[in-house]
Design a protein around this motif. Structure first.
Motif, PDB file in Angstrom:
ATOM      1  N   SER A   1      94.713  22.961 -42.869  1.00  0.00           N
ATOM      2  CA  SER A   1      95.232  22.029 -41.858  1.00  0.00           C
ATOM      3  C   SER A   1      94.099  21.290 -41.151  1.00  0.00           C
ATOM      4  CB  SER A   1      96.025  22.787 -40.787  1.00  0.00           C
ATOM      5  OG  SER A   1      97.246  23.239 -41.299  1.00  0.00           O
ATOM      6  N   PRO A   2      94.285  20.009 -40.861  1.00  0.00           N
ATOM      7  CA  PRO A   2      93.313  19.318 -40.006  1.00  0.00           C
ATOM      8  C   PRO A   2      93.203  20.034 -38.655  1.00  0.00           C
ATOM      9  CG  PRO A   2      94.870  17.770 -40.976  1.00  0.00           C
ATOM     10  CD  PRO A   2      95.380  19.136 -41.284  1.00  0.00           C
ATOM     11  N   PHE A   3      92.042  19.923 -38.041  1.00  0.00           N
ATOM     12  CA  PHE A   3      91.787  20.651 -36.790  1.00  0.00           C
ATOM     13  C   PHE A   3      92.856  20.350 -35.741  1.00  0.00           C
ATOM     14  CE2 PHE A   3      89.682  22.210 -33.063  1.00  0.00           C
ATOM     15  CZ  PHE A   3      88.785  23.168 -33.511  1.00  0.00           C
ATOM     16  N   THR A   4      93.262  19.098 -35.663  1.00  0.00           N
ATOM     17  CA  THR A   4      94.227  18.689 -34.627  1.00  0.00           C
ATOM     18  C   THR A   4      95.615  19.278 -34.848  1.00  0.00           C
ATOM     19  OG1 THR A   4      94.527  16.662 -35.907  1.00  0.00           O
ATOM     20  CG2 THR A   4      93.069  16.543 -33.986  1.00  0.00           C
ATOM     21  N   ASP A   5      95.863  19.800 -36.045  1.00  0.00           N
ATOM     22  CA  ASP A   5      97.187  20.365 -36.356  1.00  0.00           C
ATOM     23  C   ASP A   5      97.202  21.895 -36.356  1.00  0.00           C
ATOM     24  OD1 ASP A   5      98.191  17.829 -36.651  1.00  0.00           O
ATOM     25  OD2 ASP A   5      97.892  17.773 -38.824  1.00  0.00           O
ATOM     26  N   ILE A   6      96.081  22.525 -35.996  1.00  0.00           N
ATOM     27  CA  ILE A   6      96.021  23.993 -36.004  1.00  0.00           C
ATOM     28  C   ILE A   6      97.008  24.552 -34.976  1.00  0.00           C
ATOM     29  CG2 ILE A   6      94.567  26.014 -35.538  1.00  0.00           C
ATOM     30  CD1 ILE A   6      92.161  24.304 -36.465  1.00  0.00           C
ATOM     31  N   SER A   7      97.768  25.560 -35.382  1.00  0.00           N
ATOM     32  CA  SER A   7      98.737  26.163 -34.454  1.00  0.00           C
ATOM     33  C   SER A   7      98.418  27.616 -34.117  1.00  0.00           C
ATOM     34  CB  SER A   7     100.151  26.078 -35.045  1.00  0.00           C
ATOM     35  OG  SER A   7     100.213  26.774 -36.277  1.00  0.00           O
ATOM     36  N   ALA A   8      97.456  28.216 -34.832  1.00  0.00           N
ATOM     37  CA  ALA A   8      97.103  29.619 -34.554  1.00  0.00           C
ATOM     38  C   ALA A   8      95.683  29.898 -35.030  1.00  0.00           C
ATOM     39  CB  ALA A   8      98.085  30.563 -35.255  1.00  0.00           C
TER      40      ALA A   8
ATOM     41  N   LEU B   1      86.690  27.343 -35.140  1.00  0.00           N
ATOM     42  CA  LEU B   1      86.421  26.760 -36.454  1.00  0.00           C
ATOM     43  C   LEU B   1      87.702  26.346 -37.170  1.00  0.00           C
ATOM     44  CD1 LEU B   1      84.014  26.524 -38.709  1.00  0.00           C
ATOM     45  CD2 LEU B   1      85.246  28.426 -39.735  1.00  0.00           C
ATOM     46  N   GLY B   2      87.674  25.148 -37.734  1.00  0.00           N
ATOM     47  CA  GLY B   2      88.730  24.709 -38.638  1.00  0.00           C
ATOM     48  C   GLY B   2      88.329  25.038 -40.071  1.00  0.00           C
ATOM     49  N   ILE B   3      89.296  25.308 -40.924  1.00  0.00           N
ATOM     50  CA  ILE B   3      89.010  25.644 -42.319  1.00  0.00           C
ATOM     51  C   ILE B   3      89.798  24.694 -43.226  1.00  0.00           C
ATOM     52  CG2 ILE B   3      89.042  27.447 -44.095  1.00  0.00           C
ATOM     53  CD1 ILE B   3      88.995  29.535 -41.895  1.00  0.00           C
ATOM     54  N   GLU B   4      89.072  23.724 -43.801  1.00  0.00           N
ATOM     55  CA  GLU B   4      89.679  22.763 -44.717  1.00  0.00           C
ATOM     56  C   GLU B   4      88.878  22.745 -46.018  1.00  0.00           C
ATOM     57  OE1 GLU B   4      90.671  18.879 -42.844  1.00  0.00           O
ATOM     58  OE2 GLU B   4      89.858  19.785 -41.017  1.00  0.00           O
ATOM     59  N   PRO B   5      89.107  23.757 -46.885  1.00  0.00           N
ATOM     60  CA  PRO B   5      88.350  23.818 -48.139  1.00  0.00           C
ATOM     61  C   PRO B   5      88.571  22.544 -48.965  1.00  0.00           C
ATOM     62  CG  PRO B   5      89.671  25.803 -47.803  1.00  0.00           C
ATOM     63  CD  PRO B   5      90.119  24.809 -46.788  1.00  0.00           C
ATOM     64  N   PRO B   6      87.571  22.143 -49.816  1.00  0.00           N
ATOM     65  CA  PRO B   6      86.362  22.914 -50.084  1.00  0.00           C
ATOM     66  C   PRO B   6      85.168  22.547 -49.218  1.00  0.00           C
ATOM     67  CG  PRO B   6      86.528  21.115 -51.629  1.00  0.00           C
ATOM     68  CD  PRO B   6      87.732  21.017 -50.735  1.00  0.00           C
ATOM     69  N   ASP B   7      85.269  21.455 -48.425  1.00  0.00           N
ATOM     70  CA  ASP B   7      84.028  20.982 -47.802  1.00  0.00           C
ATOM     71  C   ASP B   7      84.138  20.523 -46.357  1.00  0.00           C
ATOM     72  OD1 ASP B   7      85.482  18.726 -48.244  1.00  0.00           O
ATOM     73  OD2 ASP B   7      83.989  17.700 -49.477  1.00  0.00           O
ATOM     74  N   LYS B   8      85.239  20.847 -45.675  1.00  0.00           N
ATOM     75  CA  LYS B   8      85.343  20.480 -44.259  1.00  0.00           C
ATOM     76  C   LYS B   8      85.542  21.742 -43.426  1.00  0.00           C
ATOM     77  CE  LYS B   8      87.271  15.812 -44.627  1.00  0.00           C
ATOM     78  NZ  LYS B   8      88.458  15.009 -44.349  1.00  0.00           N
ATOM     79  N   PHE B   9      84.563  22.013 -42.554  1.00  0.00           N
ATOM     80  CA  PHE B   9      84.624  23.193 -41.694  1.00  0.00           C
ATOM     81  C   PHE B   9      84.169  22.807 -40.283  1.00  0.00           C
ATOM     82  CE2 PHE B   9      83.962  24.491 -46.066  1.00  0.00           C
ATOM     83  CZ  PHE B   9      84.986  25.413 -46.253  1.00  0.00           C
TER      84      PHE B   9
ATOM     85  N   TYR C   1      88.983  31.514 -35.786  1.00  0.00           N
ATOM     86  CA  TYR C   1      89.079  30.749 -37.033  1.00  0.00           C
ATOM     87  C   TYR C   1      90.521  30.319 -37.257  1.00  0.00           C
ATOM     88  CZ  TYR C   1      84.356  31.869 -38.685  1.00  0.00           C
ATOM     89  OH  TYR C   1      83.007  31.950 -38.827  1.00  0.00           O
ATOM     90  N   SER C   2      90.691  29.100 -37.691  1.00  0.00           N
ATOM     91  CA  SER C   2      92.023  28.577 -37.960  1.00  0.00           C
ATOM     92  C   SER C   2      92.810  29.505 -38.881  1.00  0.00           C
ATOM     93  CB  SER C   2      91.918  27.203 -38.619  1.00  0.00           C
ATOM     94  OG  SER C   2      93.192  26.776 -39.069  1.00  0.00           O
ATOM     95  N   ALA C   3      94.009  29.839 -38.465  1.00  0.00           N
ATOM     96  CA  ALA C   3      94.899  30.631 -39.323  1.00  0.00           C
ATOM     97  C   ALA C   3      95.664  29.728 -40.287  1.00  0.00           C
ATOM     98  CB  ALA C   3      95.882  31.423 -38.467  1.00  0.00           C
TER      99      ALA C   3
END
Length: 338
Positions: A26-33, A98-106, A20-22
């Motif tokens: 952050s948008p999925f493409t910008d996840i670093s951890a 999984l990316g986590i972009e509350p409230p409605d983008k996962f 899961y995105s730490a």
């Protein structure tokens, strides 16, 4: 309820390492951890039910790899019964990112090519002492491919022969089927064999799907597709198959209970601020199972499920964050009780 059974609950189907995105937001493409957790619908349910106090076993498959060891080690720490989990040579344990972009983008990506849990077979099912279980929860994705599909049909047979309460979590994941319509065709074939069916409105519609254009997935949210259709007709179609009880999960609005010849019973939820919707339905199933197998009525059991689901959406992940009975009782006590 028969109280002399050795175990309360068996859950059957997929398991995975969940990355899961730490970087929440952050948008999925910008996840670093990423943070590493354990997931998969029946695996989450098993952990949730165990934390509440049910004696729960899981039937899933893992590969002869470190991911499999990671999953099994976590389950054993959680006191989920792992005696029936085979290590299947030549397969890989499953993974989810999984990316986590509350409230409605996962946005969610599955890594399930040659995955171990879809290689569950008749012999793995034969190793289960069904007579020792009060109830079993089957999950939809386990029906998506053989040999797992045939193994599930066989497990249903054995559950029926041994007087096990049979529950189905519809668990619709469109990209795990060669055609989304195949989900509905397979599900409708076996619906009459279940005592209790649990699903979201989207999953109920998917179970009655006739036109592939009814399904759309935005932001790669595999677990939350948009499905067009008449929900009331779909509900009645499922009840007409002979299912005793259909529970429709409606997110922040709680859930509804449908039984043949009876009025809809609306069970209110517990409004909370959402961090991550993944795992809410699995927490619901664990909470519902706890209440139902403790002899509670359907309303109170569903309310318990709603409470567990509400708690989990405020947390970062699925299995690792399932609430304890004490946490649920405190949560509900502060909000008017069950």
């Amino acid at each position: 309820m028969n109280n002399i059974k050795k175990y309360d609950l068996l859950t059957i189907g997929r398991s995975s390492i969940d990355l899961y995105s730490a970087n929440v937001g952050s948008p999925f493409t910008d996840i670093s951890a990423f943070n590493a957790f354990v997931g998969g619908c029946p695996t989450n349910i098993a952990v949730g039910a165990t934390r509440l106090g049910l004696k729960t076993a899981l039937l899933t498959g893992i590969g002869n790899d470190q991911v499999g060891a990671f999953i099994k080690n976590f389950l054993q720490k959680e006191k989920v019964i792992t005696d029936f989990i085979p290590t299947i040579t030549g397969t890989r344990s499953s993974a989810v990112i999984l990316g986590i972009e509350p409230p409605d983008k996962f946005p969610l990506v599955y890594y399930r090519d040659n995955c171990a849990d879809i290689q569950l077979d008749i012999d793995h099912v034969n190793a289960i002492p069904f007579s020792d279980f009060k109830a079993a929860i089957f999950s939809g994705t386990a029906l998506s491919k053989d040999p797992s599909r045939t193994a599930m049909f066989y497990a249903l047979e054995l559950a029926q022969k041994n007087g096990v309460i049979k529950l189905l979590d519809l668990d619709f994941r469109a990209d795990q089927w060669h055609d989304p319509r195949a989900f509905g065709i397979v599900i409708r074939t076996i619906l009459p064999q279940f005592n209790i069916v649990i699903g979201t409105e989207e999953e109920i519609l998917a179970a009655c799907l006739t036109d592939i254009s009814q399904v759309s997935i935005k932001h790669q949210q595999i677990s939350a597709p948009e499905i067009k259709g008449n929900i009331d007709n779909a509900i009645q179609n499922i009840i007409a198959t002979g299912v005793d009880t259909l529970i429709v999960k409606r997110g922040k609005d709680g859930a509804s209970v449908f039984e043949k010849g009876k009025e809809e019973v609306k069970v209110p939820g517990f409004p909370v601020e959402v961090l991550n919707v993944l795992g809410a339905g699995d927490a619901f199933a664990g909470g519902f199972s706890y209440g139902y197998l403790r002899g509670w009525d359907l309303y109170k059991s569903v309310r318990m499920g709603n409470a567990c689901g509400a708690i989990i959406v405020t947390r970062e992940g699925c299995a690792n964050f399932m609430p304890t009975l004490e946490e649920v009782m405190q949560f509900t006590g502060e909000r008017g009780g069950l």
